[in-house]
Write an enzyme that holds these catalytic residues in place. Structure first.
Site, PDB file in Angstrom:
ATOM      1  N   LYS A   1       0.823  -1.218   0.000  1.00 44.91           N
ATOM      2  CA  LYS A   1       0.000   0.000   0.000  1.00 44.91           C
ATOM      3  C   LYS A   1       0.857   1.267   0.000  1.00 44.91           C
ATOM      4  O   LYS A   1       0.593   2.206  -0.755  1.00 44.91           O
ATOM      5  CB  LYS A   1      -0.960  -0.017   1.190  1.00 44.91           C
TER       6      LYS A   1
ATOM      7  N   ASN B   1       2.652   1.687  -3.366  1.00 51.54           N
ATOM      8  CA  ASN B   1       1.692   2.077  -4.412  1.00 51.54           C
ATOM      9  C   ASN B   1       1.315   3.553  -4.260  1.00 51.54           C
ATOM     10  O   ASN B   1       1.181   4.280  -5.246  1.00 51.54           O
ATOM     11  CB  ASN B   1       0.416   1.231  -4.329  1.00 51.54           C
TER      12      ASN B   1
ATOM     13  N   ASP C   1      -9.577  -4.101 -12.679  1.00 52.23           N
ATOM     14  CA  ASP C   1      -9.036  -4.587 -11.405  1.00 52.23           C
ATOM     15  C   ASP C   1      -8.973  -3.398 -10.438  1.00 52.23           C
ATOM     16  O   ASP C   1      -8.354  -2.390 -10.751  1.00 52.23           O
ATOM     17  CB  ASP C   1      -7.630  -5.166 -11.646  1.00 52.23           C
TER      18      ASP C   1
ATOM     19  N   ASP D   1      -5.071   3.057  -2.945  1.00 59.02           N
ATOM     20  CA  ASP D   1      -3.719   3.597  -2.811  1.00 59.02           C
ATOM     21  C   ASP D   1      -3.523   4.780  -3.761  1.00 59.02           C
ATOM     22  O   ASP D   1      -2.949   5.812  -3.376  1.00 59.02           O
ATOM     23  CB  ASP D   1      -2.671   2.518  -3.126  1.00 59.02           C
TER      24      ASP D   1
HETATM   25  O1  RIB Z   1      -3.773  -2.029  -1.815  1.00 58.99           O
HETATM   26  C1  RIB Z   1      -3.243  -3.015  -2.658  1.00 58.99           C
HETATM   27  C2  RIB Z   1      -2.041  -3.629  -2.046  1.00 58.99           C
HETATM   28  O2  RIB Z   1      -2.424  -4.291  -0.862  1.00 58.99           O
HETATM   29  C3  RIB Z   1      -1.350  -4.661  -2.885  1.00 58.99           C
HETATM   30  O3  RIB Z   1      -0.383  -4.118  -3.745  1.00 58.99           O
HETATM   31  C4  RIB Z   1      -0.792  -5.629  -1.853  1.00 58.99           C
HETATM   32  O4  RIB Z   1       0.597  -5.619  -1.780  1.00 58.99           O
HETATM   33  C5  RIB Z   1      -1.416  -5.213  -0.523  1.00 58.99           C
HETATM   34  O5  RIB Z   1      -0.538  -4.534   0.249  1.00 58.99           O
END
Ligand code: RIB
Length: 316
Positions: free
Chosen positions: A61, A64, A258, A264
């Site tokens: 998270k 990202n 998706d 994030d």
């Molecule tokens: O929010 C998505 C993320 O949650 C994914 O990339 C995974 O790694 C988890 O942390």
């Protein structure tokens, strides 16, 4: 920062956003995602299902969020712990390629965090995380970065995939420096958040599940949280502040492939917009546009939009 751009003969003025120098300090997790797509259904207990495709891609998270903000033009010092293993090298390289500032990322001997992400044919997902190195992120790491940016404005964005003590330490540092502190309470905490932490949060951004785990917007306001933004997927988001009517931000049109990582990208964009000086409702709109665009591709980062794509979506 808002720029006015005239369009000549048509006389229409378009407001475009542009990057600013105020940093978005992201404190958070780094994972490599083991991504299984095209499942007939998310497996039930005891069930084995077969996926169409498998990839190992960067996620987590915090990472990202950092990548989303950097792609939108923010300066993003990232505070995280990554293993010294091969997966850690891949995670680090992916963030480097996004232009995230990585000198406060610690490489530790624990294995890099991993997440098993499974996505069914309808785009529904389920995620299992093993935190690994993320559990090693310490509040003491706050000191060096805080010293670098002390005396200037900053926005700090944290999530709950790292120890809550570390998040609280950052919240203290943010308050002491007059920085905006955004907490994305994801994943939903198993235990109530410390009262001290809630009292230091300027903006809390739960989704509906996370809000249920935390209480109600009213109880959160009573705990000292200034602004609560509840994200509701295709139903948009609600901005709630004590004593003010709820401000609803409708969702931007999207045909999601998706939704992994959509929250994030929303948070990275919200922090970016606030760092640029947008007021909260405009920042929320910018974040909603970013989050919607991010759902157009499989994986947490492949759909992350550029600045130009978000501005074009806002101008429509
Ligand atoms: O929010 C998505 C993320 O949650 C994914 O990339 C995974 O790694 C988890 O942390």
């Amino acid at each position: 920062m808002l720029n006015e751009i005239g369009c000549g003969p048509c006389g229409i003025i378009t407001l475009m956003t542009s990057p600013s120098a105020t940093p978005v300090i992201v404190v958070g997790s780094v994972n490599m995602d083991l991504l299984f797509t095209g499942l007939p259904a998310i497996p039930r207990p005891g069930q084995t299902v077969t996926s169409d495709t498998f990839r190992i891609i960067p996620g987590g998270k915090g990472a990202n969020q950092a990548a989303a903000a950097a792609r939108l033009g923010a300066t993003v010092p990232f505070v995280a712990a990554i293993g010294t293993d091969d997966l850690g090298d891949q995670a680090f390289a992916a963030l480097e390629a996004e232009g995230v500032v990585l000198d406060q990322v610690r490489r530790v001997s624990q294995p890099t965090g991993v997440a098993a992400v499974v996505i069914d044919a309808t785009g529904e997902n389920a995620i299992i995380v093993n935190p690994g190195a993320n559990a090693e992120l310490r509040g003491a790491d706050a000191v060096a970065v805080a010293a670098r940016y002390a005396g200037s404005p900053a926005v700090v964005l944290a999530c709950l995939e790292v120890p809550v003590d570390t998040v609280t330490a950052w919240a203290r540092v943010a308050r002491a420096n007059g920085w905006t502190f955004i907490l994305n309470p994801a994943p939903a905490p198993a235990e109530p958040l410390p009262a001290e932490l809630l009292g230091l949060v300027d903006i809390l951004t739960p989704n509906e599940t996370e809000l249920e785990a935390l209480g109600t917007t009213r109880s959160l306001h009573a705990s000292g949280v200034g602004t609560v933004i509840v994200t509701r997927g295709g139903d948009g988001a609600d901005l709630e502040r004590p004593g003010e009517p709820v401000h609803h931000q409708p969702a931007f049109p999207a045909t999601p492939v998706d939704t992994t990582g959509a929250g994030d990208s929303f948070n990275g964009a919200l922090a970016t917009a606030l760092a640029e000086g947008l007021e909260i409702a405009a920042a929320l709109e910018f974040a909603a546009a970013t989050g919607a665009l991010s759902t157009r591709a499989i994986g947490a980062r492949d759909g992350l939009p550029t600045r130009a794509e978000v501005d074009a979506s806002l101008a429509r």
